[in-house]
Each structure stands twice: as structure tokens, then as C-alpha cells.
Design a protein around this motif. Structure first.
Motif, PDB file in Angstrom:
ATOM      1  N   ASN A  78       0.826  -1.206   0.000  1.00 27.77           N
ATOM      2  CA  ASN A  78       0.000   0.000   0.000  1.00 27.77           C
ATOM      3  C   ASN A  78       0.862   1.259   0.000  1.00 27.77           C
ATOM      4  N   LEU A  79       1.966   1.236   0.772  1.00 29.56           N
ATOM      5  CA  LEU A  79       2.891   2.376   0.773  1.00 29.56           C
ATOM      6  C   LEU A  79       3.493   2.573  -0.613  1.00 29.56           C
ATOM      7  N   HIS A  80       3.896   1.449  -1.263  1.00 29.56           N
ATOM      8  CA  HIS A  80       4.455   1.535  -2.621  1.00 29.56           C
ATOM      9  C   HIS A  80       3.409   2.083  -3.588  1.00 29.56           C
ATOM     10  N   ILE A  81       2.173   1.577  -3.448  1.00 21.82           N
ATOM     11  CA  ILE A  81       1.098   2.037  -4.343  1.00 21.82           C
ATOM     12  C   ILE A  81       0.865   3.539  -4.155  1.00 21.82           C
ATOM     13  N   ASP A  82       0.855   3.979  -2.863  1.00 22.28           N
ATOM     14  CA  ASP A  82       0.694   5.416  -2.610  1.00 22.28           C
ATOM     15  C   ASP A  82       1.822   6.214  -3.252  1.00 22.28           C
ATOM     16  N   GLY A  83       3.060   5.678  -3.127  1.00 25.99           N
ATOM     17  CA  GLY A  83       4.208   6.349  -3.764  1.00 25.99           C
ATOM     18  C   GLY A  83       4.054   6.409  -5.272  1.00 25.99           C
ATOM     19  N   LEU A  84       3.603   5.261  -5.854  1.00 22.33           N
ATOM     20  CA  LEU A  84       3.415   5.228  -7.305  1.00 22.33           C
ATOM     21  C   LEU A  84       2.318   6.202  -7.737  1.00 22.33           C
ATOM     22  N   LYS A  85       1.230   6.282  -6.960  1.00 25.67           N
ATOM     23  CA  LYS A  85       0.151   7.216  -7.291  1.00 25.67           C
ATOM     24  C   LYS A  85       0.658   8.658  -7.270  1.00 25.67           C
ATOM     25  N   LYS A  86       1.474   8.973  -6.220  1.00 28.94           N
ATOM     26  CA  LYS A  86       2.053  10.319  -6.160  1.00 28.94           C
ATOM     27  C   LYS A  86       2.946  10.568  -7.364  1.00 28.94           C
ATOM     28  N   GLY A  87       3.753   9.540  -7.711  1.00 29.65           N
ATOM     29  CA  GLY A  87       4.632   9.676  -8.884  1.00 29.65           C
ATOM     30  C   GLY A  87       3.823   9.906 -10.152  1.00 29.65           C
ATOM     31  N   ILE A  88       2.724   9.157 -10.308  1.00 26.44           N
ATOM     32  CA  ILE A  88       1.870   9.321 -11.497  1.00 26.44           C
ATOM     33  C   ILE A  88       1.271  10.729 -11.511  1.00 26.44           C
ATOM     34  N   ARG A  89       0.804  11.214 -10.326  1.00 25.99           N
ATOM     35  CA  ARG A  89       0.229  12.568 -10.281  1.00 25.99           C
ATOM     36  C   ARG A  89       1.284  13.603 -10.660  1.00 25.99           C
ATOM     37  N   ASN A  90       2.516  13.393 -10.157  1.00 22.65           N
ATOM     38  CA  ASN A  90       3.606  14.321 -10.495  1.00 22.65           C
ATOM     39  C   ASN A  90       3.911  14.269 -11.990  1.00 22.65           C
ATOM     40  N   LEU A  91       3.897  13.029 -12.543  1.00 27.50           N
ATOM     41  CA  LEU A  91       4.172  12.896 -13.986  1.00 27.50           C
ATOM     42  C   LEU A  91       3.083  13.586 -14.808  1.00 27.50           C
TER      43      LEU A  91
END
Length: 197
Positions: free
Chosen positions: A150-163
Motif C-alpha cells: 500500500n505504501l508503494h502504491i501510494d508512492g506510485l500514485k504520487k509519482g503518477i500525479r507528479n508525472l
């Protein structure tokens, strides 16, 4: 099924206990009857001996002899009766002892079987506890893994939002660049037109 089996064994044990209690009571009664019969026979024999001794000191006439022999025959028949009763009591006592011994064997066998079954159930219970502990540890590990994922998914979601934000910014920059290019092309055209013209 296990509860039914336990309940059945409990009922059997209670029934056997009641039978043993009744048989014990009957044995006590038979012992008391036996002791009373022995006492009666002993009393009868001692009474007979006293009468015989009394008769030996007395002068016996014909009538007296007949009467003493009838007394002796009555006493002998009473003795025979008492001995028959004693034999009957002894027989009942023997049957009762055999019954009690059989009941004891059955109860000991049931107790041994119950103990074996209890040991088996304890072992199975222990094995189940070990398996439950393993499953609980596995579940805890899976929960920890889920938290990490879940932490990784949250990080990936933040990364996607930043992208996406960066992409939108780049789109705006490209649009600005295209507008600037168009203006530059227009200026260049105007300069060419001036130079040609």
C-alpha cells in the motif's frame, strides 16, 4: 459426533455407576443375611448341644425318648433349612461377586479407552494450535506485506500525479513554444516581405 460420543460415554458411566451402587447394596444385604444365617445356625447348633447334654443327664422314659427324637428331627430339619438358605445366599453372593468383577473390568476398559481417546484428542488439539499459530504468523506477515505494498502504491500514485502535472506543464510549455514559433515565423515572413519589397 465427538460431543454425542462423550455424552454417550457419560450416560454409560452413570448407568454403570448406578448398577454398581445397586449391586453393592445387594451385596451388603446378602452379607448381612449370610452373617445372620451363620449366627442362627451357630445358635441352633449350640442350642441343640445344650439340649442333648440336658437330655443325657435326665432319665429318659419311652415317651421322653420319642419327644427328644422328634425335637432332634425338628432341629435337624431347621438345620437343613438354614443350610439350604446359606447355600442359596452363597450362590447369590458368588453371582454378585462375578457381576461386580465383570462391571469392574468393563469400567476399567472404558476408562482406559477414554484415557486413550483423551490423549489422542489432546495431541490433535496441540497440532491444531500449532497450525493456527503458523496461520496467524502467515497472516501477520501478509498484513505487513500488504501495508508495504500500500505504501508503494501510494508512492506510485504520487509519482503518477507528479508525472501528469509535469506532462501538463510540458504541454503548456510546448504550446507556448509553438505560439512563439508562429510569432517568429510571422516576424520572419514580415522581414522577408520587407527585404523583398
Amino acid at each position: 459426533m465427538l460431543e454425542d460420543s462423550r455424552s454417550g460415554r457419560r450416560d454409560d458411566n452413570l448407568e454403570n455407576s448406578l448398577k454398581i451402587h445397586h449391586l453393592t447394596e445387594e451385596k451388603r444385604n446378602l452379607d448381612a443375611n449370610y452373617d445372620k444365617l451363620v449366627e442362627d445356625v451357630n445358635q441352633l447348633l449350640s442350642t441343640q448341644q445344650e439340649r442333648v447334654m440336658d437330655l443325657s443327664y435326665m432319665k429318659v422314659n419311652a415317651h421322653g425318648a420319642e419327644s427328644s427324637s422328634s425335637i432332634v428331627s425338628v432341629m435337624q430339619s431347621e438345620i437343613d433349612k438354614k443350610e439350604a438358605e446359606i447355600m442359596e445366599v452363597k450362590g447369590k453372593y458368588s453371582v454378585l461377586m462375578n457381576l461386580a468383577e465383570s462391571q469392574g473390568r468393563v469400567i476399567r476398559t472404558q476408562k482406559a479407552n477414554h484415557l486413550k481417546e483423551k490423549e489422542k484428542l489432546s495431541e490433535e488439539n496441540y497440532n491444531l494450535k500449532v497450525q493456527v499459530d503458523k496461520l496467524t504468523k502467515s497472516e501477520d506477515k501478509l498484513n505487513d506485506d500488504i501495508v508495504v505494498l500500500n505504501l508503494h502504491i501510494d508512492g506510485l500514485k504520487k509519482g503518477i500525479r507528479n508525472l501528469i502535472k509535469r506532462r501538463d506543464e510540458l504541454k503548456l510549455q510546448i504550446a507556448d513554444q509553438l505560439k512563439a514559433l508562429e510569432k517568429n515565423e510571422e516576424k520572419l515572413k514580415m522581414i522577408r516581405d520587407i527585404l523583398d519589397g
